[in-house]
Design a protein around this motif. Structure first.
Motif, PDB file in Angstrom:
ATOM      1  N   HIS A   1      -6.064 -19.588   3.129  1.00 23.30           N
ATOM      2  CA  HIS A   1      -6.716 -19.242   1.862  1.00 23.30           C
ATOM      3  C   HIS A   1      -6.334 -20.257   0.785  1.00 23.30           C
ATOM      4  CE1 HIS A   1      -8.258 -15.363   3.205  1.00 23.30           C
ATOM      5  NE2 HIS A   1      -7.087 -15.144   3.784  1.00 23.30           N
ATOM      6  N   LEU A   2      -7.248 -20.500  -0.118  1.00 24.43           N
ATOM      7  CA  LEU A   2      -7.047 -21.491  -1.177  1.00 24.43           C
ATOM      8  C   LEU A   2      -6.405 -20.857  -2.404  1.00 24.43           C
ATOM      9  CD1 LEU A   2      -7.594 -24.368  -2.331  1.00 24.43           C
ATOM     10  CD2 LEU A   2      -9.739 -23.441  -3.239  1.00 24.43           C
ATOM     11  N   VAL A   3      -5.315 -21.465  -2.861  1.00 21.87           N
ATOM     12  CA  VAL A   3      -4.725 -21.133  -4.158  1.00 21.87           C
ATOM     13  C   VAL A   3      -5.024 -22.318  -5.069  1.00 21.87           C
ATOM     14  CG1 VAL A   3      -2.611 -20.614  -5.431  1.00 21.87           C
ATOM     15  CG2 VAL A   3      -2.903 -19.762  -3.083  1.00 21.87           C
ATOM     16  N   PRO A   4      -5.887 -22.138  -6.074  1.00 21.06           N
ATOM     17  CA  PRO A   4      -6.324 -23.279  -6.885  1.00 21.06           C
ATOM     18  C   PRO A   4      -5.220 -23.854  -7.771  1.00 21.06           C
ATOM     19  CG  PRO A   4      -7.859 -21.425  -7.065  1.00 21.06           C
ATOM     20  CD  PRO A   4      -6.612 -20.909  -6.421  1.00 21.06           C
ATOM     21  N   ASP A   5      -5.387 -25.116  -8.081  1.00 19.43           N
ATOM     22  CA  ASP A   5      -4.478 -25.828  -8.981  1.00 19.43           C
ATOM     23  C   ASP A   5      -4.294 -25.048 -10.277  1.00 19.43           C
ATOM     24  OD1 ASP A   5      -3.007 -27.760 -10.323  1.00 19.43           O
ATOM     25  OD2 ASP A   5      -4.758 -28.979 -10.836  1.00 19.43           O
ATOM     26  N   GLY A   6      -3.023 -24.914 -10.699  1.00 22.46           N
ATOM     27  CA  GLY A   6      -2.716 -24.272 -11.974  1.00 22.46           C
ATOM     28  C   GLY A   6      -2.594 -22.775 -11.923  1.00 22.46           C
ATOM     29  N   ARG A   7      -2.836 -22.166 -10.759  1.00 25.78           N
ATOM     30  CA  ARG A   7      -2.774 -20.704 -10.676  1.00 25.78           C
ATOM     31  C   ARG A   7      -1.384 -20.242 -10.280  1.00 25.78           C
ATOM     32  NH1 ARG A   7      -7.806 -18.396 -10.343  1.00 25.78           N
ATOM     33  NH2 ARG A   7      -6.682 -16.445 -10.693  1.00 25.78           N
ATOM     34  N   LYS A   8      -1.051 -19.050 -10.765  1.00 26.30           N
ATOM     35  CA  LYS A   8       0.259 -18.459 -10.498  1.00 26.30           C
ATOM     36  C   LYS A   8       0.286 -17.776  -9.126  1.00 26.30           C
ATOM     37  CE  LYS A   8       3.077 -19.138 -14.020  1.00 26.30           C
ATOM     38  NZ  LYS A   8       4.520 -19.391 -13.961  1.00 26.30           N
ATOM     39  N   LEU A   9       1.420 -17.947  -8.453  1.00 27.71           N
ATOM     40  CA  LEU A   9       1.653 -17.358  -7.144  1.00 27.71           C
ATOM     41  C   LEU A   9       2.919 -16.507  -7.235  1.00 27.71           C
ATOM     42  CD1 LEU A   9       0.627 -17.615  -4.083  1.00 27.71           C
ATOM     43  CD2 LEU A   9       2.545 -19.189  -3.813  1.00 27.71           C
ATOM     44  N   LEU A  10       2.801 -15.222  -6.893  1.00 30.37           N
ATOM     45  CA  LEU A  10       3.929 -14.301  -6.980  1.00 30.37           C
ATOM     46  C   LEU A  10       4.511 -14.080  -5.581  1.00 30.37           C
ATOM     47  CD1 LEU A  10       5.767 -12.338  -8.436  1.00 30.37           C
ATOM     48  CD2 LEU A  10       3.935 -10.639  -8.395  1.00 30.37           C
ATOM     49  N   MET A  11       5.746 -14.497  -5.398  1.00 30.70           N
ATOM     50  CA  MET A  11       6.425 -14.358  -4.109  1.00 30.70           C
ATOM     51  C   MET A  11       7.269 -13.082  -4.127  1.00 30.70           C
ATOM     52  SD  MET A  11       7.776 -18.297  -3.851  1.00 30.70           S
ATOM     53  CE  MET A  11       8.733 -18.031  -5.339  1.00 30.70           C
ATOM     54  N   PHE A  12       7.000 -12.196  -3.188  1.00 24.57           N
ATOM     55  CA  PHE A  12       7.740 -10.947  -3.085  1.00 24.57           C
ATOM     56  C   PHE A  12       8.904 -11.148  -2.115  1.00 24.57           C
ATOM     57  CE2 PHE A  12       3.902  -9.480  -5.023  1.00 24.57           C
ATOM     58  CZ  PHE A  12       4.242  -8.329  -5.719  1.00 24.57           C
ATOM     59  N   LEU A  13      10.062 -11.516  -2.658  1.00 25.05           N
ATOM     60  CA  LEU A  13      11.236 -11.758  -1.824  1.00 25.05           C
ATOM     61  C   LEU A  13      11.649 -10.477  -1.101  1.00 25.05           C
ATOM     62  CD1 LEU A  13      13.433 -13.878  -4.280  1.00 25.05           C
ATOM     63  CD2 LEU A  13      11.425 -14.580  -2.986  1.00 25.05           C
ATOM     64  N   GLY A  14      11.549  -9.345  -1.796  1.00 28.17           N
ATOM     65  CA  GLY A  14      11.913  -8.074  -1.191  1.00 28.17           C
ATOM     66  C   GLY A  14      11.017  -7.718  -0.023  1.00 28.17           C
ATOM     67  N   ALA A  15       9.735  -8.026  -0.118  1.00 27.16           N
ATOM     68  CA  ALA A  15       8.816  -7.759   0.987  1.00 27.16           C
ATOM     69  C   ALA A  15       9.119  -8.664   2.171  1.00 27.16           C
ATOM     70  CB  ALA A  15       7.372  -7.948   0.523  1.00 27.16           C
ATOM     71  N   ALA A  16       9.413  -9.921   1.899  1.00 28.45           N
ATOM     72  CA  ALA A  16       9.742 -10.868   2.975  1.00 28.45           C
ATOM     73  C   ALA A  16      11.017 -10.456   3.700  1.00 28.45           C
ATOM     74  CB  ALA A  16       9.897 -12.267   2.394  1.00 28.45           C
ATOM     75  N   ASN A  17      11.965  -9.928   2.954  1.00 28.93           N
ATOM     76  CA  ASN A  17      13.249  -9.553   3.547  1.00 28.93           C
ATOM     77  C   ASN A  17      13.172  -8.291   4.396  1.00 28.93           C
ATOM     78  OD1 ASN A  17      14.830 -11.688   2.724  1.00 28.93           O
ATOM     79  ND2 ASN A  17      15.438 -10.723   0.800  1.00 28.93           N
ATOM     80  N   ARG A  18      12.018  -7.604   4.351  1.00 22.33           N
ATOM     81  CA  ARG A  18      11.820  -6.445   5.232  1.00 22.33           C
ATOM     82  C   ARG A  18      10.564  -6.623   6.094  1.00 22.33           C
ATOM     83  NH1 ARG A  18      13.858  -0.635   3.125  1.00 22.33           N
ATOM     84  NH2 ARG A  18      15.657  -1.264   1.890  1.00 22.33           N
ATOM     85  N   ASP A  19      10.180  -7.855   6.305  1.00 18.01           N
ATOM     86  CA  ASP A  19       8.982  -8.125   7.104  1.00 18.01           C
ATOM     87  C   ASP A  19       9.313  -7.908   8.586  1.00 18.01           C
ATOM     88  OD1 ASP A  19       6.696  -9.040   8.346  1.00 18.01           O
ATOM     89  OD2 ASP A  19       6.686 -10.984   7.338  1.00 18.01           O
ATOM     90  N   PRO A  20       8.644  -6.953   9.254  1.00 21.85           N
ATOM     91  CA  PRO A  20       8.940  -6.723  10.676  1.00 21.85           C
ATOM     92  C   PRO A  20       8.543  -7.894  11.564  1.00 21.85           C
ATOM     93  CG  PRO A  20       7.060  -5.383   9.964  1.00 21.85           C
ATOM     94  CD  PRO A  20       7.645  -6.002   8.729  1.00 21.85           C
TER      95      PRO A  20
END
Length: 403
Positions: free
Chosen positions: A300-319
């Motif tokens: 998927h495309l994330v356009p130049d200048g757009r904000k990306l929110l990384m969910f560290l808590g979700a990644a740390n419980r990713d099965p």
């Protein structure tokens, strides 16, 4: 690049009920796809470990310099001068990072180890002398970092109670201007003024981390304008995150008595326990990045200048990454969790936090047979942090420690 429709979720990750219990949203994000459009704030979100880890390490395509919060510094003025550690990219990030990495390195921690273990034993003795029922957050998780870390930085004794509310507001400010931010705004001038004053060379005792930062500026490793901002980074991120990490591990043991028995049988597991608690609770839940160009993530495309929110808590419980991720388990190897970030912006003080945790847990394991919850824990809501306001416990001291 796929032509598949980008999944969207109309959820507010900063709403009180989500901050209280983020796990349903985390599962929804992971299940929806590698990238999700959060329509409430018109930002892109990542919840799967693979993509969060990759985004954290790709500083060239996903910059921190436009802010690690919702505010986009390309278009908005930050409420304070940006952090040279969290909110800067190479080359601006390089010198401050190199200086702090050396100052907070293995040699410094070896010097601190004996004193911090001794301080932890004294604190546990003081707490137990007052009784077997107490709040693990205020008496231990907050008390120990506020006891040893400001000393290591070289702060004077007075005013240290300003550190937690200042850090709380700084991490709230990474989110939207909601009620949590507005609650802290009246004290911002006072708190920011106090913190700024502590960053001056004259306020810092000789030999501490702060004085060493100024000495690095004298050598030309930093500019003298950068030195107080680097000290400020220590005071902003070096206390709250450790407090909440310690609260997480104490809450984990109060709710997992078998794991506490394992630690008592093998105190060398103290650092594993802390990292497992950081994975399991993720005291730092989220951070933003900003695309420096059109970036393709998970098709998927994330356009130049757009904000990306990384969910560290979700990644740390990713099965997809962890077996039984919702379980706190000392037999797990938690290394690889993203609770301290990854890549060039990974927490520079993580080993300091681990030493604090090791000292406190070792002292507790020697003196306490069991930790029981005494009442219902209360969370402290923050736009970025998963924090406990209160974890009431009853401890059972080892027989030889009883009067």
């Amino acid at each position: 690049m796929t032509t598949a429709t980008l999944p969207s979720i109309d959820a507010d990750p900063f709403a009180p009920d989500v901050l209280e219990n983020p796990f349903p949203l985390h599962a929804a994000l992971r299940d929806a796809g590698p990238v999700v459009h959060l329509t409430r704030y018109d930002v892109y979100a990542l919840g799967r470990y693979e993509h969060v880890h990759a985004a954290l390490t790709d500083w060239q395509s996903l910059q921190s310099g436009a802010g690690v919060g919702l505010s986009n510094f390309r278009y908005e003025k930050p409420w304070r001068p940006p952090s040279l550690l969290l909110e800067a990219d190479p080359p601006r990030h390089d010198a401050p990072r190199a200086v702090l990495t050396k100052i907070l390195g293995p040699r410094a921690l070896r010097r601190l180890r004996e004193a911090w273990f001794s301080d932890a034993e004294k604190l546990v003795d003081e707490v137990l002398a007052d009784g077997e029922e107490f709040d693990a957050v205020t008496r231990l998780a907050q008390a120990f970092p506020l006891r040893v870390f400001p000393d290591a930085v070289g702060l004077p004794k007075e005013g240290r109670d300003n550190l937690l509310p200042y850090g709380d507001h700084a991490f709230n400010a990474f989110g939207p201007p909601n009620a949590l931010v507005k609650k802290g705004e009246p004290r911002v001038p006072e708190l920011a003024g106090w913190v700024g004053e502590q960053c001056r060379r004259e306020r810092l005792s000789a030999g501490g981390f702060g004085a060493q930062i100024w000495a690095a500026a004298d050598r030309g490793d930093l500019t003298h304008d950068q030195a107080p901002l680097v000290v400020r980074s220590l005071l902003t991120a070096g206390v709250d995150t450790t407090v909440h990490g310690l609260a997480a591990v104490l809450y984990a043991f109060a709710t997992h008595p078998a794991q506490w028995r394992r630690l008592r049988e093998d105190p060398s597991l103290a650092r594993v326990a802390f990292d497992e608690a950081v994975r399991w609770q993720s005291p730092v839940q989220t951070f933003f990045r900003t695309a420096t160009r059109d970036v393709v993530i998970g098709g998927h495309l994330v356009p130049d200048g757009r904000k990306l929110l990384m969910f560290l808590g979700a990644a740390n419980r990713d099965p997809r990454r962890w077996h039984d991720p919702d379980v706190f388990d000392l037999s797990r190897d938690p290394s690889g969790h993203v609770g301290f970030g990854m890549g060039i912006h990974q927490c520079v003080g993580q080993h300091v936090a681990r030493l604090e945790a090791e000292a406190l847990l070792t002292a507790l394991a020697r003196r306490v047979e069991r930790i029981d919850l005494l009442g219902t824990p209360r969370q402290h809501l923050n736009n970025t942090l998963r924090a406990w306001e209160s974890v009431p416990v009853r401890v059972h001291p080892v027989a030889t420690m009883r009067p």
